[in-house]
Design a protein around this motif. Structure first.
Motif, short mmCIF file in Angstrom:
data_model
loop_
_atom_site.label_atom_id
_atom_site.label_comp_id
_atom_site.label_asym_id
_atom_site.label_seq_id
_atom_site.Cartn_x
_atom_site.Cartn_y
_atom_site.Cartn_z
N GLY A 321 0.82 -1.21 0.00
CA GLY A 321 0.00 0.00 0.00
C GLY A 321 0.85 1.25 0.00
N VAL A 322 1.90 1.26 0.80
CA VAL A 322 2.80 2.42 0.87
C VAL A 322 3.46 2.66 -0.49
CG1 VAL A 322 4.86 3.38 1.99
CG2 VAL A 322 3.25 1.99 3.33
N ILE A 325 0.87 4.13 -2.94
CA ILE A 325 0.54 5.54 -2.70
C ILE A 325 1.71 6.43 -3.13
CG2 ILE A 325 0.08 7.27 -0.89
CD1 ILE A 325 -2.37 5.58 -1.43
N ASN A 355 -9.14 2.55 5.99
CA ASN A 355 -8.14 3.45 5.41
C ASN A 355 -7.89 3.21 3.93
OD1 ASN A 355 -7.43 4.72 7.91
ND2 ASN A 355 -6.37 2.83 8.47
N PRO A 357 -4.40 3.33 1.71
CA PRO A 357 -4.62 1.99 1.15
C PRO A 357 -5.49 1.07 2.01
CG PRO A 357 -2.33 2.28 1.88
CD PRO A 357 -2.97 3.61 1.94
N GLU B 225 10.72 0.69 5.71
CA GLU B 225 9.66 1.70 5.78
C GLU B 225 10.01 2.76 6.80
OE1 GLU B 225 5.89 -0.22 6.24
OE2 GLU B 225 5.84 -0.59 4.08
N GLY B 257 2.57 8.92 1.00
CA GLY B 257 3.17 7.61 1.20
C GLY B 257 3.70 7.46 2.62
N ALA B 260 0.85 6.86 4.90
CA ALA B 260 0.38 5.47 4.79
C ALA B 260 1.31 4.54 5.55
CB ALA B 260 0.28 5.07 3.32
N ALA B 261 2.61 4.80 5.45
CA ALA B 261 3.59 3.97 6.14
C ALA B 261 3.42 4.09 7.65
CB ALA B 261 5.00 4.36 5.73
#
Lengths: 470, 470
Positions: A321-322, A325, A355, A357, B225, B257, B260-261
């Motif tokens: 997902g990260v 995005i 959420n 993603p 990440e 991103g 999201a992480a």
């Protein structure tokens, strides 16, 4: 301008009959000949008539050969020439006399090989202009049209069909053509393909004009090393992008690359920044590498254009997902914020699902059927009014294919573009699943970033189209 | 600093015995359990002892199960836990009492799942610190070591071995691990793999320290990440890059991103530019996408480092030569100018062969054996004193593999890095040829640009190593 008419081109792709000139020797050491072309056309089940033309006459693979094309009783639409360079001018004259309006010169050793070849190529152009017969090449594998089984390459292929679809690929190099790419295994949905070769007569402008009008073509992906007539190219591109996207892969960005291109095509590759701004002005979208040239067009073959750039992604792991995005942001998409109604529906499935993603990993590992979570989630995300386009990551297995087979009608009704990214641990199963999904009309990628980037390019084209229509 | 010792880590990769805690149920709906781990270890022919630990005891696949790890008579080096989160702290204590110094917590629903899980994870860390037992995870598939057949994922795989080699991959997501990638089919030459999971104890610094000293590891490719301790990371990287290259794939470049992480790992991802400059300072090389994370390391697994950045390319089509030179320029390589001796040798084969890119296409189509042209040309180009590294594009077929099998000794003697790019029309034959070439010790790519870029990264690392040694 005669050289830029589109009319003469249909004979290259929709011939009712093809004359193939050259050796009918079927030995392994003479594969790049007329025999090879005819063999490929038979295995692709070409729907028209084939006339082998060879001084020795006789027959090949059950087809009667003629010693001269004038002996053929019926009309001939297209000729493919695999004969020594010096014989080419005379044979084009014979073709013109026979009323053939389209000739492909497959033979090498013309302008790309030195002065003698260049002189010969000039002669070919002169004959073409005088007779009105259009010439593709020299130094080309020719064309492919999966709708009628037309394929003119003389080299052996490991496939005998490709998926029919909306992508037309044109290139100026055999590497980016049907002779050097596993088209069938990759499952590209193809409308037409054309290898320009030396572009002595038929060139990128002709193809843009022809493919813009071709109703089977939904996207044009074009590899160019040089552009013969910048003004005509801009005009043809401007007209084409009103109807469909034009993607351009133009190497020779670096000075060294441009020099290499010049020595190889015999033409000047020109300044990279000039090309860049010309493409932008005309509305073409430049792609950056071989992978993008092949893969990005998938999204246009089957999907509607997005209404905006709000992007959602459904994945099976937080990490992907990260990455999705991140890539989305790079290509001009913005992460969609789900409506409260969507959030509520998701929360009913799992409190951890609200959420973007959308990471269904934690839910699916505890579900009795992990694929059912996907099947419930996809329509919820697609129905959200804040979402314009969606990438779905899932395991490349028959079960995933079944999910999308069941969702097919729903997906077409909702009319928002989606792309699929497949992961897995068995490459052959992944590749087979990708082909099946592509055949269902869903652009499917084995690479997450390209699946996302395709949607970004789709948004970019929507804007170009709006601007062009104004 | 206890948390950054490398010593405790060998038990994670070289255990003589492994205790696997969790359900031994072999039904299709309970695949993510101890049964799955043991099944995978047996199919990978794990060389050590396996002790299933389950309250019900009994046996599984012919292996006696124990109800408590304390009942195992022999020493146990590593434990893999697939038990409910709340049971984890007590079981780690039991493991510590048994003298187990390495525990993998595969179970999910810790810090990544909310407050309750976060509290539980803190407890795990406390026990680890107090007992000196190192903990990998939670929320991880664990490790892979092809040398001894150790594999700890509980999920079914479609492969039962991977190629042994010099690449160690570490990642913070299942997507970039053995659970979601066709490792065997892709032919990655692997030394070790590690899925970090939540990194509650063992983290990127430990792995950098361990893998820097691991003699089987020639390159470290790491997906991150977040970074737990920037200072320690910089120090570990600086030390590692003296010995081997460290490639970092760090998504979360965009603000969206990074957000999201953060929501997915529960840790702050930090400012992208700070990471960028920290990586540069420490000597790590940042790669840009999933493809590069997997593919670029191939070049370091088998090839020597280049002495300079003068690049040559041998191809079968002019178009691919232009793309190669373009890519080379993008990644800091410069096109080599051949010596007059090389030019003379080439001209003897064909007057059209004296340029870089070396386009053997026109020569090979007329040659009785097109592959013999390759076989003659490769040593000539490699021997040139003006050439530091070479990419060779050729058809992905058994004949190409044979060429390189015959050249193998010659290639090792010359000690310059090469990469191969394969093209073709049958994907399975291409993939099989790529695996065979990789097994011969030649980094082989199905993508031209990555084949060239890998050499650029190799040059970049040479410079980093020189600087680090000073």
């Amino acid at each position: 301008m005669k050289a830029h008419r589109a009319d003469g081109l249909s004979a290259f792709f929709e011939p009712a009959s093809v004359a193939v000139f050259g050796s009918l020797n079927d030995s392994a050491f003479a594969i790049g000949n007329a025999f090879g072309v005819i063999k490929n056309m038979l295995s692709f089940r070409f729907k028209g008539k084939i006339y082998p033309i060879n001084l020795s006459g006789g027959e090949t693979m059950g087809i009667k050969a003629y010693t001269n094309v004038s002996e053929v009783g019926d009309a001939v639409d297209l000729a493919m020439l695999l004969i020594p360079p010096r014989a080419v001018p005379a044979v084009i004259n014979q073709c013109a006399s026979k009323g053939i309006r389209a000739v492909i010169v497959g033979t090498e050793n013309f302008a790309e090989a030195g002065e003698e070849g260049a002189a010969l190529q000039k002669e070919v152009v002169k004959i073409a202009r005088r007779s009105g017969t259009r010439v593709l090449g020299p130094n080309t594998l020719g064309v492919l049209n999966p709708s009628n089984g037309l394929i003119t390459t003389p080299y052996p292929l490991y496939y005998d069909s490709v998926m029919k679809g909306g992508i037309s690929y044109c290139s100026q190099s055999g590497l980016l053509s049907f002779g050097a790419c596993p088209l069938k295994d990759k499952g590209y949905p193809i409308s037409k393909m054309c290898d320009f070769g030396n572009k002595c007569d038929v060139n990128e402008v002709d193809l843009l004009n022809y493919l813009a009008e071709d109703s089977d073509t939904r996207v044009i992906s074009m590899h160019l090393e040089d552009i013969k007539d910048g003004h005509a190219f801009m005009e043809a591109t401007r007209k084409a992008v009103v109807k469909k996207p034009v993607l351009i892969f133009k190497p020779g960005r670096s000075e060294a690359g441009a020099k290499a291109a010049a020595s190889h095509t015999g033409s000047l590759a020109g300044d990279n920044q000039i090309y860049d701004s010309a493409f932008r002005q005309a509305g073409a979208i430049r792609v950056n590498n071989l992978g993008e040239f092949w893969e990005i067009p998938r999204v246009f073959s089957s999907q509607p254009l997005p209404k905006g750039n709000r992007f959602a992604v459904i994945v099976g792991s937080g990490g992907s997902g990260v990455i999705a995005i991140d890539t989305a942001t790079d290509v001009g998409l913005i992460p969609a914020t789900f409506t409260t109604s969507t959030v509520r529906k998701m929360a009913r499935l799992s409190p951890r699902l609200a959420n973007n993603p959308v990471d269904i990993g934690p839910v699916s590992v505890t579900a009795s059927d992990p694929f059912s979570v996907f099947e419930e989630m996809i329509p919820i995300v697609l129905a959200d009014g804040n979402v314009d386009c969606v990438t779905i990551g899932c395991m490349g297995t028959p079960e995933s294919v079944d999910v999308f087979r069941r969702l097919k009608t729903h997906l077409s009704d909702i009319s928002k573009p989606i792309t699929i990214f497949l992961w897995g641990t068995d490459l052959q199963i992944m590749e087979e699943s990708a082909r099946q999904l592509e055949a269902l009309g869903i652009p499917t990628y084995l690479d997450l970033e390209t699946a996302v980037k395709s949607l970004g390019v789709s948004v970019a084209y929507s804007k170009i189209k709006l601007r062009a229509e104004r």
